[in-house]
Design a protein around this motif. Structure first.
Motif, mmCIF file in Angstrom:
data_model
loop_
_atom_site.group_PDB
_atom_site.id
_atom_site.type_symbol
_atom_site.label_atom_id
_atom_site.label_comp_id
_atom_site.label_asym_id
_atom_site.label_seq_id
_atom_site.Cartn_x
_atom_site.Cartn_y
_atom_site.Cartn_z
ATOM 1 N N ALA A 24 0.838 -1.116 0.000
ATOM 2 C CA ALA A 24 -0.067 0.101 0.024
ATOM 3 C C ALA A 24 1.024 1.248 0.116
ATOM 4 O O ALA A 24 1.682 1.321 0.903
ATOM 5 C CB ALA A 24 -0.976 -0.080 1.073
ATOM 6 N N MET A 25 0.806 2.179 -1.118
ATOM 7 C CA MET A 25 1.593 3.223 -1.239
ATOM 8 C C MET A 25 0.637 4.243 -1.121
ATOM 9 O O MET A 25 -0.420 4.492 -1.903
ATOM 10 C CB MET A 25 2.610 3.174 -2.470
ATOM 11 C CG MET A 25 3.441 2.157 -2.377
ATOM 12 S SD MET A 25 4.123 1.775 -4.137
ATOM 13 C CE MET A 25 5.495 3.133 -3.893
ATOM 14 N N SER A 26 0.822 5.362 -0.346
ATOM 15 C CA SER A 26 -0.155 6.498 -0.309
ATOM 16 C C SER A 26 0.678 7.933 -0.309
ATOM 17 O O SER A 26 1.591 8.041 0.292
ATOM 18 C CB SER A 26 -1.178 6.523 0.766
ATOM 19 O OG SER A 26 -0.315 6.284 2.152
ATOM 20 N N ALA A 72 8.760 1.101 -3.735
ATOM 21 C CA ALA A 72 7.960 0.099 -3.188
ATOM 22 C C ALA A 72 8.666 -1.128 -2.688
ATOM 23 O O ALA A 72 8.369 -1.787 -1.576
ATOM 24 C CB ALA A 72 7.095 -0.705 -4.527
ATOM 25 N N GLY A 73 9.936 -1.134 -3.268
ATOM 26 C CA GLY A 73 11.013 -2.314 -2.656
ATOM 27 C C GLY A 73 11.721 -1.819 -1.672
ATOM 28 O O GLY A 73 12.709 -2.546 -1.068
ATOM 29 N N ARG A 82 3.814 7.457 2.174
ATOM 30 C CA ARG A 82 4.111 6.221 3.095
ATOM 31 C C ARG A 82 3.803 5.112 2.182
ATOM 32 O O ARG A 82 3.090 4.969 1.381
ATOM 33 C CB ARG A 82 2.884 6.395 4.209
ATOM 34 C CG ARG A 82 2.873 5.124 5.030
ATOM 35 C CD ARG A 82 1.829 5.358 6.188
ATOM 36 N NE ARG A 82 1.841 4.043 7.328
ATOM 37 C CZ ARG A 82 2.647 3.867 8.314
ATOM 38 N NH1 ARG A 82 3.589 5.067 8.620
ATOM 39 N NH2 ARG A 82 2.661 3.011 8.984
ATOM 40 N N VAL A 83 4.740 4.248 2.574
ATOM 41 C CA VAL A 83 4.820 2.641 1.814
ATOM 42 C C VAL A 83 4.547 1.748 3.003
ATOM 43 O O VAL A 83 5.426 1.742 4.044
ATOM 44 C CB VAL A 83 6.191 2.476 1.342
ATOM 45 C CG1 VAL A 83 6.128 1.144 0.533
ATOM 46 C CG2 VAL A 83 6.339 3.746 0.393
ATOM 47 N N LEU A 185 9.024 -7.835 -7.206
ATOM 48 C CA LEU A 185 9.450 -6.588 -8.213
ATOM 49 C C LEU A 185 10.373 -6.876 -9.294
ATOM 50 O O LEU A 185 11.571 -7.348 -9.004
ATOM 51 C CB LEU A 185 9.942 -5.382 -7.479
ATOM 52 C CG LEU A 185 9.079 -5.095 -6.102
ATOM 53 C CD1 LEU A 185 9.808 -4.201 -5.270
ATOM 54 C CD2 LEU A 185 7.624 -4.721 -6.403
ATOM 55 N N ALA A 186 10.012 -6.888 -10.339
ATOM 56 C CA ALA A 186 10.606 -7.059 -11.620
ATOM 57 C C ALA A 186 10.780 -6.113 -12.576
ATOM 58 O O ALA A 186 9.565 -5.426 -12.998
ATOM 59 C CB ALA A 186 9.988 -8.301 -12.420
#
Length: 248
Positions: A24-26, A72-73, A82-83, A185-186
């Motif tokens: 969840a990224m906001s 994200a990673g 926030r992640v 994650l790619a």
């Protein structure tokens, strides 16, 4: 930059429910440099990935998709926002705690493979476990199981320069999957491969989607993107479109 604490916060009872997304990224904003030369790579991006989901991030070069992936990673911190990984913050913890999460819960696959040339395939795959204090003797059989999963058990003792591009990417995927990964994650994982090998790699990434694991792929290839569950388009640092893929 967001403040950090030294603790690795555990999810609350509400956060630990099955409905909790993997990612969840906001309000994610990422700026580089300072005025007047400041560049905004991402601006107030909200992005979620559910358990078992394969998501494609598409967009022109410089659109911000690779920046979103690295944030994200936990490889890069946002300027704002926030992640959370399964309810745990990646933006308000110490660097030590963040590195632990990356080793144990997040797998990375890159177009250029990022294999260590002086290590065999098995040793490359085992490396995350050994970095997490597992002995070489204990890590090797687990690495061999992962190589078998990607069809390379007979190449375990080969060095990267003895492998084809497709084989090197399979090793990279096996390494990304080792341990209890929650998010894979790619970044352009099929960009340098022929169409047949690309389809095989996509199949391996698809098989990584489980009830507890999700996959996010950055790609320029619309045919690859179409085979995912959801396609998210980024332009000028913003998400401008989301649509279902063929597997939805």
């Amino acid at each position: 930059m967001n403040s950090r604490t030294d603790a690795y916060p555990s999810p609350t009872p509400d956060q630990a429910t099955s409905s909790q997304p993997i990612l969840a990224m906001s309000g994610i904003t990422r700026r580089y440099g300072a005025p007047p030369a400041e560049v905004t790579a991402l601006l107030e991006v909200d992005f979620r990935v559910e358990k078992g989901e394969m998501v494609a991030l598409v967009g022109a070069s410089g659109s911000g998709k690779s920046t979103l992936l690295t944030i994200a990673g936990g490889l890069e911190q946002p300027t704002e926002g926030r992640v959370e990984l399964e309810g745990r913050s990646l933006t308000e913890i110490s660097l030590t705690a963040l590195a632990e999460i990356r080793r144990r819960s997040i797998g990375f696959v890159f177009q250029d493979f990022n294999l260590l040339s002086g290590l065999t395939a098995a040793e490359n795959v085992a490396a995350p476990l050994e970095l997490d204090s597992m002995s070489t003797k204990a890590a090797r059989p687990i690495a061999l199981q992962r190589l078998q999963q990607v069809g390379l058990e007979d190449r375990a003792d080969a060095f990267p320069n003895e492998l084809s591009g497709g084989e090197r990417q399979r090793v990279a995927i096996a390494r990304a999957l080792i341990g209890e990964r929650r998010l894979l994650l790619a970044d352009e994982p099929t960009g340098s491969l022929d169409s047949r090998t690309s389809d095989e790699i996509l199949g391996l990434l698809r098989s990584a989607c489980t009830p507890t694991t999700a996959v996010v792929i950055v790609t320029h290839d619309q045919e690859i993107a179409a085979q995912t569950d959801r396609i998210v388009t980024i332009s000028d640092g913003r998400i401008i479109d989301e649509r279902a893929g063929a597997n939805r």
